[in-house]
Design a protein around this motif. Structure first.
Motif, short mmCIF file in Angstrom:
data_model
loop_
_atom_site.label_atom_id
_atom_site.label_comp_id
_atom_site.label_asym_id
_atom_site.label_seq_id
_atom_site.Cartn_x
_atom_site.Cartn_y
_atom_site.Cartn_z
N ASN A 210 3.73 -18.21 9.79
CA ASN A 210 5.19 -18.09 9.81
C ASN A 210 5.75 -18.36 11.21
N SER A 213 5.44 -22.12 11.77
CA SER A 213 5.98 -23.01 10.72
C SER A 213 4.93 -23.99 10.21
N LYS A 267 3.49 -27.22 6.82
CA LYS A 267 4.05 -26.06 6.10
C LYS A 267 4.23 -26.39 4.61
#
Ligand SMILES: Nc1ncnc2c1ncn2[C@@H]1O[C@H](COP(=O)(O)OP(=O)(O)O)[C@@H](O)[C@H]1O
Ligand SMILES: Cc1ncc(C[n+]2csc(CCOP(=O)(O)OP(=O)(O)O)c2C)c(N)n1
Ligand SMILES: [Mg+2]
Length: 287
Positions: A210, A213, A267
């Motif tokens: 996270n 990304s 991602k």
């Protein structure tokens, strides 16, 4: 509010770059010619340690989990401040503290002592000195990087079960985690992202994903040799491992004692995928 919601609310206050968006293991402050690395972790009876556990082990774990955050940043520990709630066998806490501080050559700088009712809690602030600049963060993983694990997972879980059930099995990984300080310092110049795993491999991997990304694609066959037999799924989610998780170029496993467990990809829909699929159930431990 749960833990994630509370930390999210704090982000509106912690806006300085030194706080790293409250999305890293530690704060990083340049101070004169040095870069300081600062971290704080709390432990609570029945949540982090079992009720009635030897306070010497509690002191060890309290300091070790904080040093592990410094390891994740490739930092060298300088000192700690400790908070303690008075109880029984407090002399054992002092003995354990002396032992862990001597083992890792860390100064006791101060702290606080209180008396209170209910479950006891202990706090530790650890101060370290960065050994490499830039200090590795969680947000540097890039597609194409390999993912590496610095040690075994799931053995604190076995240790917890042994201690809870009063069996003869080895409980040392739960009682006395070993921060990977030397490994963190060696890896720091080579990694794109690094952290220590406290809440479980899959959940902490999702934090790198996270922050960066990207998606972290992990393979069970690569992790399995690092986990207890027949407990791989639990081992990837239970936590309390305090081993390093990092991303970086291919070949780091030939240079350092780390194991490649997967690959960083662009991602996708999920932060972490396991053998190509979204892992089922909870990814790890949350408060
Ligand atoms: N009560 C709090 N006040 C300020 N910052 C907090 C608080 N709780 C957590 N944080 C910050 O949120 C981030 C995530 O915390 P945490 O998941 O506990 O990290 P770690 O697993 O490395 O200990 C860190 O930057 C931490 O400093
Ligand atoms: C008695 C007991 N029950 C359950 C656990 C499992 N457990 C509790 S907290 C935790 C994760 C680490 O704690 P946290 O407060 O999230 O540390 P941080 O991520 O901030 O370093 C784990 C695996 C434990 N360690 N002890
Ligand atoms: Mg913490």
């Amino acid at each position: 509010m749960n833990e994630a919601e509370f930390i999210s609310a704090l982000r509106a206050i912690a806006t300085s770059p030194q706080a790293r968006g409250l999305a890293d293991d530690a704060a990083v402050i340049e101070f004169g010619s040095e870069t300081l690395v600062l971290t704080h972790d709390t432990m609570v009876e029945s949540v982090h340690v079992l009720e009635g556990q030897d306070p010497a082990d509690i002191a060890w774990k309290l300091v070790a989990v904080n040093l592990s955050d410094l390891a994740g940043k490739g930092a060298e520990p300088v000192g700690v401040l400790i908070s303690h709630m008075l109880g029984s066998d407090d002399h054992r806490l002092v003995a354990g503290l002396k032992e862990v501080l001597e083992t890792y050559d860390v100064l006791l700088l101060g702290g606080d002592t209180v008396r209170g009712d209910g479950a006891r809690a202990w706090g530790c602030t650890a101060i370290g000195r960065a050994c490499h600049s830039p200090v590795p963060a969680r947000d540097g993983a890039r597609p194409g990087d390999a993912i590496y694990l610095g040690g075994r997972i799931g053995f604190a879980m076995l240790g917890f079960e042994a201690l809870r059930d009063d069996t003869d099995d080895d409980d040392s990984a739960y009682r006395r985690p070993v921060p990977q300080l030397a490994l963190g310092r060696d890896l720091a110049p080579h990694v794109s992202a690094m952290m220590d795993i406290s809440d479980g491999l899959l959940l902490d991997a999702s934090r790198i994903a996270n922050a960066s990304s990207v998606t972290l694609a992990i393979e069970r066959t690569l992790v399995a040799p690092l986990a207890p037999e027949d407990r791989l799924e639990d081992a990837m989610r239970w936590g309390d491992d305090y081993v390093l998780l990092c991303t970086g170029p291919a070949g780091l496993d030939a240079q350092f004692p780390v194991t490649r467990i997967g690959q960083v990809t662009a991602k996708g829909a999920d932060p972490v995928i396991l053998d190509g699929e979204c892992p089922e159930g909870n990814l790890g431990y949350t408060h």
